[in-house]
Design a protein around this motif. Structure first.
Motif, mmCIF file in Angstrom:
data_model
loop_
_atom_site.group_PDB
_atom_site.id
_atom_site.type_symbol
_atom_site.label_atom_id
_atom_site.label_comp_id
_atom_site.label_asym_id
_atom_site.label_seq_id
_atom_site.Cartn_x
_atom_site.Cartn_y
_atom_site.Cartn_z
ATOM 1 N N TYR A 64 -10.215 -0.557 32.257
ATOM 2 C CA TYR A 64 -10.895 0.741 32.298
ATOM 3 C C TYR A 64 -9.920 1.834 32.752
ATOM 4 C CZ TYR A 64 -13.488 4.534 34.454
ATOM 5 O OH TYR A 64 -13.908 5.779 34.826
ATOM 6 N N LYS A 65 -9.193 1.547 33.841
ATOM 7 C CA LYS A 65 -8.274 2.562 34.394
ATOM 8 C C LYS A 65 -7.105 2.815 33.448
ATOM 9 C CE LYS A 65 -9.280 1.890 39.275
ATOM 10 N NZ LYS A 65 -9.026 0.984 40.392
ATOM 11 N N ALA A 66 -6.616 1.746 32.846
ATOM 12 C CA ALA A 66 -5.469 1.919 31.934
ATOM 13 C C ALA A 66 -5.891 2.712 30.693
ATOM 14 C CB ALA A 66 -4.914 0.550 31.546
ATOM 15 N N LEU A 67 -7.112 2.470 30.216
ATOM 16 C CA LEU A 67 -7.626 3.255 29.073
ATOM 17 C C LEU A 67 -7.773 4.719 29.480
ATOM 18 C CD1 LEU A 67 -10.373 0.841 27.650
ATOM 19 C CD2 LEU A 67 -8.369 1.665 26.383
ATOM 20 N N TYR A 68 -8.254 4.923 30.688
ATOM 21 C CA TYR A 68 -8.432 6.292 31.194
ATOM 22 C C TYR A 68 -7.088 7.028 31.183
ATOM 23 C CZ TYR A 68 -10.545 10.017 33.954
ATOM 24 O OH TYR A 68 -11.043 11.227 34.372
ATOM 25 N N ASP A 69 -6.045 6.334 31.629
ATOM 26 C CA ASP A 69 -4.705 6.965 31.657
ATOM 27 C C ASP A 69 -4.258 7.319 30.240
ATOM 28 O OD1 ASP A 69 -4.631 6.764 34.354
ATOM 29 O OD2 ASP A 69 -3.462 4.900 34.389
ATOM 30 N N LYS A 70 -4.779 6.570 29.268
ATOM 31 C CA LYS A 70 -4.428 6.867 27.872
ATOM 32 C C LYS A 70 -5.463 7.792 27.231
ATOM 33 C CE LYS A 70 -1.896 2.587 26.971
ATOM 34 N NZ LYS A 70 -0.601 3.200 26.646
#
Ligand code: PMP
Length: 349
Positions: free
Chosen positions: A306-312
């Protein structure tokens, strides 16, 4: 909190809505909106001529949307209620029918428990089975009103109407609310059962399958007695609860349902494709009949993803804690949005 707030309200924990980032940089797959615009007739009717009438109040009888919905469901206008989003309909209905409390699954739409706290309605939360399906045996010996989201959120799993009927039959003295926010994406509406069960209240929304989340329009279908109870509360609280433009938009949308049917077909097609891709990447998905996918990454590390997608700049929904903590809820957007989501996901994995 100010020192003026009613002390009984100190403990309220408001619902946390999905983030609504302003500006267009995010791929927004977190609040189950439609990626498609409203139909032409809706866009055309929201013009200057109608805006000029905003000096006048809206129709407190909720026309014209109730009459067009009545036609759609094959019932009379006295069987249809409308509200400022289905959240408002659900709140009024829980307040109206919750004297003995409510039962709803431990994993379901988070707003039910917030409404219950607001109105101090006692709740029991029967557990979903391990596969996230509803165990209806609990509702066979139930002593209070019931709410079932069907399909359920955030799992997307649909409970067949034959099972809903068992719950209705086992609870003749309690209202059973069936929240059909996502039913148009593959489920079957219980509205056809309204004439058979006086305790059934079906609640729906224009936010998902009618591409009108921002218009804030929800509705309920039920016996004329239940609908009259809801109107009694509404007119004791907020008689002009829906603005003029939204009432018109809702009417037009129902007239132009064919357009929305095509949008829903596209969403179902995209859901099937993306779910298959996720499964080929090792994800486990529930059999969703909604406009979202509920998926567990191969390592269960949903929060990290979730967090890594958010960063992208890809926004999906993550519900921390409990049995949902290893899952992501991904709204089904357009094919183009979902391709960008899949690309981002693959680079993270
Ligand atoms: N019911 C369910 C199951 C939902 O997921 C939602 C949307 N979050 C709602 C009701 C409320 O939708 P709205 O108020 O936009 O009609």
């Amino acid at each position: 909190m100010s020192r003026f707030l009613n002390s009984a309200l100190d403990a309220l924990t408001p619902y946390t809505p999905g983030e609504q980032p302003q500006g267009g940089t995010f791929i927004k797959l977190n609040t189950n909106e439609s990626p498609y615009p409203p139909s032409d007739g809706v866009l055309n009717i929201l013009g200057r001529a109608e805006a000029e009438k905003l000096n006048l109040y809206s129709d407190p009888t909720l026309n014209p949307v109730t009459t067009s919905l009545a036609k759609r469901f094959g019932v009379e206008s006295k069987n249809v209620y409308a509200g400022n989003g289905s959240d408002e309909v659900l709140a009024i209905a829980m307040y109206a029918f919750g004297e003995k409390g409510f039962s709803f699954p431990d994993i379901t739409y988070g707003f039910y428990s917030v409404i219950a706290d607001f109105f101090r309605i006692g709740c029991t939360r029967p557990k979903l089975k391990d596969d996230f399906t509803i165990d209806i045996s609990y509702y066979m010996k139930n002593d209070r009103a019931v709410i079932i989201a069907n399909p359920n959120a955030p799992t997307g799993i649909f409970l067949p109407l034959s099972e809903i009927e068992k719950i209705l039959s086992a609870n003749p003295d309690h209202v059973v609310i069936v929240d059909e926010a996502y039913v148009e994406f593959g489920g079957e509406s219980a509205a056809s059962l309204v004439s058979k069960y006086e305790n059934l209240l079906v609640v729906g929304t224009f936010s998902k399958a009618w591409n009108l989340a921002g218009a804030r329009l929800g509705y309920a279908v039920g016996s004329s007695e239940l609908i009259s109870d809801l109107n009694r509360l509404r007119c004791s609280f907020h008689p002009y609860n829906i603005n003029r433009l939204t009432l018109l938009a809702g009417q037009k949308a129902v007239e132009e349902e064919q357009y929305y049917i095509e949008c829903r077909k596209k969403i179902i097609f995209t859901r099937t494709r993306v779910q298959a891709e996720l499964e080929s990447l090792g994800f486990t998905c529930t059999p969703s009949m909604a406009n979202f996918i509920f998926a567990r990454p191969p390592m269960g590390d949903a929060e990290r993803i979730y967090k890594a997608l958010y960063d992208k700049k890809v926004l999906v929904r993550y519900f921390a804690g409990g049995r949902t903590k290893e899952y992501l809820r991904i709204s089904v957007g357009s094919d183009e949005q979902m391709d960008k989501f899949l690309d981002a996901l693959k680079s993270i994995l």
